[in-house]
Every structure is written in C-alpha cells, then in structure tokens.
Scaffold this motif. Structure first.
Motif, short mmCIF file in Angstrom:
data_model
loop_
_atom_site.label_atom_id
_atom_site.label_comp_id
_atom_site.label_asym_id
_atom_site.label_seq_id
_atom_site.Cartn_x
_atom_site.Cartn_y
_atom_site.Cartn_z
N VAL A 213 -2.79 -0.97 -5.88
CA VAL A 213 -2.37 -2.03 -4.96
C VAL A 213 -2.98 -3.38 -5.37
O VAL A 213 -2.41 -4.42 -5.11
CB VAL A 213 -2.77 -1.68 -3.50
N GLY A 214 -4.13 -3.30 -6.03
CA GLY A 214 -4.83 -4.52 -6.42
C GLY A 214 -5.74 -5.04 -5.31
O GLY A 214 -5.92 -6.24 -5.15
N VAL A 215 -6.27 -4.13 -4.51
CA VAL A 215 -7.24 -4.51 -3.47
C VAL A 215 -8.51 -3.68 -3.65
O VAL A 215 -8.54 -2.75 -4.46
CB VAL A 215 -6.67 -4.28 -2.05
N THR A 216 -9.52 -4.02 -2.87
CA THR A 216 -10.77 -3.25 -2.93
C THR A 216 -10.63 -2.01 -2.05
O THR A 216 -9.74 -1.94 -1.19
CB THR A 216 -11.95 -4.07 -2.40
N VAL A 217 -11.50 -1.04 -2.27
CA VAL A 217 -11.48 0.17 -1.45
C VAL A 217 -11.71 -0.16 0.04
O VAL A 217 -10.97 0.33 0.90
CB VAL A 217 -12.50 1.21 -1.98
N PRO A 218 -12.70 -1.01 0.36
CA PRO A 218 -12.86 -1.36 1.79
C PRO A 218 -11.61 -2.02 2.39
O PRO A 218 -11.27 -1.76 3.54
CB PRO A 218 -14.04 -2.35 1.79
N ALA A 219 -10.91 -2.84 1.60
CA ALA A 219 -9.68 -3.48 2.10
C ALA A 219 -8.65 -2.42 2.45
O ALA A 219 -7.92 -2.53 3.45
CB ALA A 219 -9.13 -4.44 1.06
N ILE B 291 0.84 -1.20 0.00
CA ILE B 291 0.00 0.00 0.00
C ILE B 291 0.87 1.25 0.00
O ILE B 291 0.69 2.17 -0.81
CB ILE B 291 -0.96 0.02 1.22
N LEU B 292 1.86 1.29 0.90
CA LEU B 292 2.71 2.47 1.00
C LEU B 292 3.56 2.64 -0.25
O LEU B 292 3.79 3.76 -0.71
CB LEU B 292 3.60 2.37 2.25
N GLY C 170 -4.49 14.74 -6.29
CA GLY C 170 -4.73 14.12 -7.58
C GLY C 170 -4.84 12.61 -7.50
O GLY C 170 -5.02 11.94 -8.51
N THR C 171 -4.71 12.07 -6.30
CA THR C 171 -4.81 10.62 -6.09
C THR C 171 -6.05 10.31 -5.27
O THR C 171 -6.22 10.87 -4.19
CB THR C 171 -3.58 10.10 -5.32
N THR C 172 -6.92 9.47 -5.77
CA THR C 172 -8.11 9.08 -5.00
C THR C 172 -7.84 7.75 -4.29
O THR C 172 -6.90 7.02 -4.66
CB THR C 172 -9.34 8.90 -5.90
N VAL C 173 -8.65 7.46 -3.28
CA VAL C 173 -8.53 6.18 -2.58
C VAL C 173 -8.78 5.04 -3.58
O VAL C 173 -8.13 4.00 -3.53
CB VAL C 173 -9.52 6.12 -1.39
N ARG C 174 -9.67 5.30 -4.53
CA ARG C 174 -9.96 4.32 -5.57
C ARG C 174 -8.70 4.05 -6.42
O ARG C 174 -8.39 2.89 -6.72
CB ARG C 174 -11.11 4.83 -6.44
#
Lengths: 207, 207
Positions: free
Chosen positions: A48-54, A23-24, A38-42
C-alpha cells in the motif's frame, strides 16, 4: 467500505473495473497471490505504501482486512442479485434464472475476488460471524426464489435448503477454474449454468 | 505414497482411519490449519520431528509435499469411485449414483483432506501438472458414466463436459462446510446429493 456504487436494476449485467480503497485493493491481490497466511501485515503495508501503524489505524488486524473484503464482496453480489431478481418481474423462472446469471457473472468477472472465499477457513470463528450472516442473506434470497417457484408449480424440490446450498457450492466453484482470457465468456458460462440450475430445482418444463 | 490399501469392490463405502507416512500426515494437518503459504518447511520438519535436510531428502520442496498429498487423495478417490461403479453392475443409473455416493462419502469422511484442494492455486503450473492429469481422470470417469446413461436413454444432458465439471464443483464444495460431528451423517449427505446429481444429468424418471 468500497467505492463500488449501488447497482441499478438495469445494470446488473454490467461489470465495471472494481475499485476499492488502496488497502483493500492491495490486500485482494496479496491474499490471492500468497494466501491469507502467506501475507503479513508488513507485506500489506509495503504494497500500500504506508507504515504498519498506519495500516493498524484502519484495520484491527489482518483478519479484519480479509473479512472486510469478503463481506464487501458478498454485499456487492447481493445488490446485484436483488437487481437481477427485480429485473425478472413476476415470473419465478425468470427471477431465479436472473439470480443464477448474476451469481455466475460475478464468479467469472470477479473470479479473483470470488476465489478469496476459500481463505475464509483461516479466519477465527469470531471474525467470521459478520461474513457468515451476510452470506446467509444470499442463501435466503435463493431459498425464497426456489420456494416461490415451487409454490407456483414451476419448480419441484425435495429439500429446498440443501438444494440451495448445493447450487451455491456449484456456482462458487466456477471462480476456481474460470479465466477471463479463456475460451468461454462470462455470458456463455452463465447460459450453461442457468440450464443446470433449472434442472436442480426441477424445472422440467423449461429445460 | 500412502499406506492406504487398494479398495476392494465390496469396501468402497468403508472409510478407515486414514494413514499416511508421518511427513504427509503432519503436512496435511499443517496445511489445513495454516494454509500452504502459512506453513514453512521448518514448521513441517518440527512437526514431523526431523531436520530440514531430512525433509528435503524425501521431498524436493514444500510444493512437492502438497502435490503428493493432493495426488494421493485423488488417486484414492478414483480407486473408490471405480469400485463403486463396478458395484453398480450394468445399470447406468446405479453406476452413476454409486460414483456420486463414493465422491460424497469421500468429501465428508475426508473433509480435511478434500478441503486441501483449495490450496492448489498456490502451486506453480509445473508442479500442478501431475495432479491436474490425475484429476482429469476422475472427470473422464464421470463423463463416461454420464454418456453411458445418455446412450442408454436414462440421462439427458446438453453439454456433458460442462455438466460433469459443474457436478464435481458442487460435490467438491461439500468439503468446505461438512463437519463429521454435525447434524448430517455422510450417508445422509450422499442420499441428498445423489438426488441432485441425478437431476443434473436429466434422469427425470428416477427422481
């Protein structure tokens, strides 16, 4: 937070490939390329290849990711500076010069990560606090070194605090122009900035 | 591009309220608050109170707005520095000190605008060129001042170019922490940085 091992006294000049958790690592790239806003959580989750909730399972929000990155970077730098200072033995000039060298090596070998510091102004005061406290530790270490030299009669400063702030500002700005594939090696940049830093602290004898 | 009048030699220490045309004024605020990537052309148009096509009539794209702002800021700073240098007469130390003072006053009185410089890394190489050329002029002015002092025997530097780069980096970083409602006035900050800058250029006699 990082897989970076603690730095041994002999190794403070060695910069291995930086390894973070995924993630980092992806966040560092994303923030560097597109900025914090300019970077969203999405975007992050997709990289990272994970879901937003993850992602939210690991970090409260996007600010928390940036602050974790910045905080880890300064902690890492502090480790390195402390090792460098210890390596300077009892000589205040060597201790101070080593600290400056460690910071310059960090700003050059880790230019992308160090440049992230400018995204800090987009972080809320609340979330900035931990980072500010860690950053303050670095300032205090440098302040001690400057005062140590002044007491030993090898440095001569009017205002140690402002001097340290100015010097750290100068060193931080290296990350803004330095490129590893450019004409200067990190060691060459360090050599030049040690001379300048010694001038700033009034070490006339050595320079 | 700006309504800012050219600076007269006597007025380089005077900082009036900054006036831009509405698009640039709102863009400065938006980029400062949300970063370059965090600001959309739609955001800009809404702030200015015009349609998106109207905005595109004035600027090719969002990068052009940022570059125009940055370029105007450096041109303004260069005007000010040249006035300050002229005001220093024939004395290399006074000319250099005035230039440093002008830069510090700019970084403090115009902290928001000066801080925008860190958004530059999000601009494409192509669009960065004009700005880079203007910024280079400032470096060359400072370089001339340092060399002038060295030739006159009042400064002593090993590497004038690196010294100027380091010094400008140091001065630029003031915009990152300075707040007009903080404990230090711009003039007080300038006084301290003149001392530090004189040390950097090896003016041992004065400091």
């Amino acid at each position: 937070m990082t897989a970076q091992p603690e730095i041994k006294a002999a190794d403070w000049r060695v910069f291995e490939q930086l390894r973070y958790d995924p993630i980092l690592e992806h966040a560092l790239e994303a923030f560097s390329e597109n900025g914090f806003h300019g970077t969203t959580v999405r975007d992050l989750a997709r990289r990272v290849g994970v879901t937003v909730p993850a992602l939210y399972y690991h970090f409260e929000n996007k600010e928390a990711v940036l602050v974790t990155l910045l905080d880890a970077a300064v902690l890492d730098l502090i480790d390195r500076v402390l090792a460098a200072v210890a390596d300077g033995g009892a000589d205040p000039v060597a201790r101070f010069s080593n600290a400056v060298e460690a910071i310059v090596l960090n700003m050059t070998f880790r230019a992308m990560r160090s440049g992230l510091d400018s995204e800090l102004r987009h972080v809320s005061f609340e979330n900035r606090r931990t980072y500010a406290a860690t950053r303050k530790r670095l300032e205090l270490i440098m302040l001690d070194l400057v005062r140590e030299g002044a007491e030993a009669g090898v440095f001569d400063v009017d205002d140690a605090e402002e001097t340290v702030r100015a010097m750290l500002g100068m060193l931080q700005s290296i990350a803004r122009w330095y490129q590893l594939d450019g004409p200067l090696t990190p060691a060459q940049v360090a050599d030049r900035y040690i001379v300048i830093a010694l001038r700033i602290v009034g070490n006339h004898a050595t320079t």
